[in-house]
Design a protein around this motif. Structure first.
Motif, PDB file in Angstrom:
ATOM      1  N   HIS A 286       0.832  -1.209   0.000  1.00 22.05           N
ATOM      2  CA  HIS A 286       0.000   0.000   0.000  1.00 22.05           C
ATOM      3  C   HIS A 286       0.865   1.256   0.000  1.00 22.05           C
ATOM      4  O   HIS A 286       0.645   2.182  -0.791  1.00 22.05           O
ATOM      5  N   VAL A 287       1.861   1.296   0.871  1.00 22.71           N
ATOM      6  CA  VAL A 287       2.717   2.477   0.929  1.00 22.71           C
ATOM      7  C   VAL A 287       3.561   2.597  -0.339  1.00 22.71           C
ATOM      8  O   VAL A 287       3.764   3.706  -0.862  1.00 22.71           O
ATOM      9  N   LEU A 294       2.122   9.213  -5.803  1.00 17.69           N
ATOM     10  CA  LEU A 294       1.890  10.525  -5.197  1.00 17.69           C
ATOM     11  C   LEU A 294       1.849  11.653  -6.221  1.00 17.69           C
ATOM     12  O   LEU A 294       0.961  12.510  -6.189  1.00 17.69           O
ATOM     13  N   GLN A 295       2.811  11.660  -7.128  1.00 17.15           N
ATOM     14  CA  GLN A 295       2.848  12.754  -8.095  1.00 17.15           C
ATOM     15  C   GLN A 295       1.625  12.709  -9.009  1.00 17.15           C
ATOM     16  O   GLN A 295       0.986  13.734  -9.267  1.00 17.15           O
ATOM     17  N   GLU A 313       6.278  19.411  -5.751  1.00 14.83           N
ATOM     18  CA  GLU A 313       7.355  18.433  -5.575  1.00 14.83           C
ATOM     19  C   GLU A 313       7.973  18.523  -4.183  1.00 14.83           C
ATOM     20  O   GLU A 313       8.306  17.504  -3.567  1.00 14.83           O
ATOM     21  N   VAL A 314       8.147  19.747  -3.661  1.00 10.74           N
ATOM     22  CA  VAL A 314       8.683  19.901  -2.299  1.00 10.74           C
ATOM     23  C   VAL A 314       7.718  19.279  -1.287  1.00 10.74           C
ATOM     24  O   VAL A 314       8.132  18.562  -0.358  1.00 10.74           O
ATOM     25  N   PHE A 315       6.438  19.522  -1.459  1.00  6.68           N
ATOM     26  CA  PHE A 315       5.421  18.967  -0.563  1.00  6.68           C
ATOM     27  C   PHE A 315       5.431  17.436  -0.628  1.00  6.68           C
ATOM     28  O   PHE A 315       5.390  16.750   0.409  1.00  6.68           O
ATOM     29  N   ARG A 320       6.658  11.710   1.232  1.00  3.61           N
ATOM     30  CA  ARG A 320       7.353  10.429   1.090  1.00  3.61           C
ATOM     31  C   ARG A 320       8.198  10.127   2.327  1.00  3.61           C
ATOM     32  O   ARG A 320       8.255   8.981   2.789  1.00  3.61           O
ATOM     33  N   ALA A 321       8.863  11.147   2.852  1.00  2.00           N
ATOM     34  CA  ALA A 321       9.671  10.948   4.060  1.00  2.00           C
ATOM     35  C   ALA A 321       8.789  10.509   5.224  1.00  2.00           C
ATOM     36  O   ALA A 321       9.171   9.631   6.015  1.00  2.00           O
TER      37      ALA A 321
END
Length: 334
Positions: A286-287, A294-295, A313-315, A320-321
């Motif tokens: 899932h992750v 995400l993009q 992209e910064v967001f 992701r982190a």
């Protein structure tokens, strides 16, 4: 959790299944390999030739390919990256369903099955393999499916929000999965599904109930993930989409005239924190599919709402982190 509703539809006695899923966030330990079937040269796909040229009209935006049919209202890309994510998500969902392709009790020899919004076509191909007795039709607005498929499967190109071309009482089973960013008028779509089902047929709706929650009382929620869902939810709501749609499936099916609606809800972890082996595998896939997607999930909706591509992209880097941080033990429902 995963929610599945089988529904009988009044005079036709059709059944429906609605599935929702909850994200959890467990530890990896289960099978992380793919169960996808591979097909060689069993037969070419067939398409609705009258609309194929329009259907292949794509455009590019911020490095991603999108479908132009429907006025560009579909916010997800249809490029290879997104199709790979769909296949990854399919594998995750088969783990949620404990190896099954669906929960509807179809028996061993259904005759006709319709896969709504078939995407990469992976579910339809595996259904064709599972049910050699059945004619399987997978349809989607984008002709991105394989050209060589099982002989009992055809792919067609059409817009599910337009009038369906199949006759009344045509199918034993209508399957619809992961479509919350594709359907605006659910009552109209379900009305068409109702008409195409044979007496005693089934419809199954499957979706993640997109509202991550801590898996244990007192645990904090990840702030950026919470912010992402809040921002994305408001933007999508303005465009007519509902991120919490899965929790409404049962009532929508009843309102459409279906009977005997069964709703099944199961946990879907974010990450590999669960002690249960299968849940860890679900959480891992899932992750991973979320990070890959995400993009594609976010870029079009946020940039069209005024964000720059660089800001998005910064967001997303922060998201992701946070998804990789084992401190956050959260889950969705399916």
């Amino acid at each position: 959790m995963a929610s599945s509703s089988h529904v009988h539809d009044g005079p036709h006695n059709q059944d429906a299944i609605s599935l929702q899923s909850e994200d959890e966030g467990h530890e990896l330990d289960g099978d992380t390999g793919s169960s996808d079937s591979n097909y060689g040269s069993s037969g070419p796909a067939s398409y609705c030739s009258t609309i194929r040229s329009d259907a292949e009209d794509y455009y590019w935006e911020n490095g991603r390919r999108y479908h132009a049919m429907g006025g560009g209202r579909y916010l997800l890309p249809n490029d290879d990256t997104e199709l790979d994510r769909e296949d990854m998500k399919h594998h995750m969902w088969t783990l949620v369903l404990e190896g099954n392709l669906h929960l509807a009790p179809l028996g061993d020899s259904p005759q006709r099955i319709l896969d709504v919004g078939t995407g990469s076509g992976i579910w339809a191909m595996q259904a064709a393999d599972r049910y050699p007795s059945a004619e399987i039709i997978g349809f989607d607005i984008s002709p991105v499916q394989p050209s060589w498929v099982p002989p009992n499967l055809v792919f067609e190109v059409d817009d599910l929000e337009q009038e369906w071309l199949w006759g009344t009482a045509s199918f034993d089973f209508v399957h619809c999965r992961f479509m919350f960013m594709s359907v605006m008028d659910w009552p109209a779509m379900l009305a068409q599904a109702y008409q195409t089902l044979k007496p005693g047929g089934y419809i199954e709706l499957a979706e993640l109930d997109l509202q991550p929650m801590p898996s244990f009382k007192g645990k904090p929620s990840p702030p950026l993930i919470d912010e992402w869902f809040n921002i994305q939810g408001k933007i999508l709501a303005k465009k007519g989409y509902d991120m919490r749609l899965a929790s409404k499936f049962k009532q929508m099916l009843l309102d459409a005239g279906f009977e005997d609606v069964i709703e099944v809800v199961r946990p879907v972890p974010w990450g590999t924190w669960p002690s249960d082996k299968r849940l860890r595998a679900i959480g891992y896939w899932h992750v991973e599919q979320l990070k890959m997607g995400l993009q594609g999930i976010t870029m079009a909706s946020l940039t069209r709402a005024g964000w720059s591509a660089a800001e998005v992209e910064v967001f997303l880097a922060g998201l992701r982190a946070e998804m990789n941080d084992s401190r956050w033990q959260i889950q969705d429902q399916a």
